[in-house]
Design a protein around this motif. Sequence first.
Motif, PDB file in Angstrom:
ATOM      1  N   ILE A   1      41.867 -21.920   8.451  1.00 19.19           N
ATOM      2  CA  ILE A   1      40.621 -22.412   9.034  1.00 19.19           C
ATOM      3  C   ILE A   1      40.926 -23.554   9.988  1.00 19.19           C
TER       4      ILE A   1
ATOM      5  N   ASP B   1      31.941 -18.937   0.456  1.00 18.03           N
ATOM      6  CA  ASP B   1      33.148 -18.957  -0.377  1.00 18.03           C
ATOM      7  C   ASP B   1      33.428 -20.351  -0.910  1.00 18.03           C
ATOM      8  N   TRP B   2      33.366 -21.338  -0.039  1.00 10.22           N
ATOM      9  CA  TRP B   2      33.641 -22.710  -0.455  1.00 10.22           C
ATOM     10  C   TRP B   2      32.607 -23.180  -1.466  1.00 10.22           C
TER      11      TRP B   2
ATOM     12  N   LYS C   1      31.060 -15.887  10.548  1.00 11.80           N
ATOM     13  CA  LYS C   1      32.326 -16.294   9.926  1.00 11.80           C
ATOM     14  C   LYS C   1      32.150 -17.654   9.241  1.00 11.80           C
ATOM     15  N   ALA C   2      31.448 -18.561   9.911  1.00 10.92           N
ATOM     16  CA  ALA C   2      31.193 -19.875   9.313  1.00 10.92           C
ATOM     17  C   ALA C   2      30.377 -19.736   8.034  1.00 10.92           C
TER      18      ALA C   2
ATOM     19  N   ARG D   1      34.913 -11.046  -0.898  1.00  6.05           N
ATOM     20  CA  ARG D   1      35.077 -12.413  -0.405  1.00  6.05           C
ATOM     21  C   ARG D   1      35.909 -12.417   0.864  1.00  6.05           C
ATOM     22  N   HIS D   2      35.543 -13.299   1.769  1.00  2.00           N
ATOM     23  CA  HIS D   2      36.245 -13.451   3.045  1.00  2.00           C
ATOM     24  C   HIS D   2      36.979 -14.782   3.059  1.00  2.00           C
ATOM     25  N   THR D   3      37.622 -15.105   1.959  1.00  2.00           N
ATOM     26  CA  THR D   3      38.268 -16.399   1.841  1.00  2.00           C
ATOM     27  C   THR D   3      39.435 -16.525   2.812  1.00  2.00           C
ATOM     28  N   LEU D   4      39.402 -17.607   3.542  1.00  2.00           N
ATOM     29  CA  LEU D   4      40.514 -17.951   4.422  1.00  2.00           C
ATOM     30  C   LEU D   4      41.165 -19.196   3.856  1.00  2.00           C
TER      31      LEU D   4
ATOM     32  N   ILE E   1      32.565 -18.432   5.182  1.00  2.00           N
ATOM     33  CA  ILE E   1      33.441 -19.487   4.664  1.00  2.00           C
ATOM     34  C   ILE E   1      32.634 -20.469   3.818  1.00  2.00           C
TER      35      ILE E   1
END
Length: 108
Positions: free
Chosen positions: A10, A31-32, A24-25, A2-5, A28
């Motif tokens: 963000i 993940d969301w 990247k978008a 996961r690339h959770t920010l 995200i």
Amino acid sequence: MRHTLPVWRILFLGMAEKTLSLMKAMAIMRDWSRDKRPFSISYCSFNESSKISEGKKTEENILLASGYRRNQSDKHDILVSFIRTDNMDRRQFYLPLLLEFNGIKIKI
């Protein structure tokens, strides 16, 4: 992986850079969506059959959904499926035509 920010990161990225890369978008948004956290997008519409665009479309309160598999469509890698959380309508957009994620512009 996961690339959770964090949300603050963000928002900071959006305010500092005013853009996000397409990949990247998408990371995200995945993940969301996995966390059931709705978001908004803007994209340029395109109807492949009629070769017509209705211009910029904005969708709010959406989550990504499972798309086509390789054996189902030649466009499995560029069509992105999403669900409107308010009425559970299922829609799609072409990935290269994504313009904004939560008001942050997308750079290709």
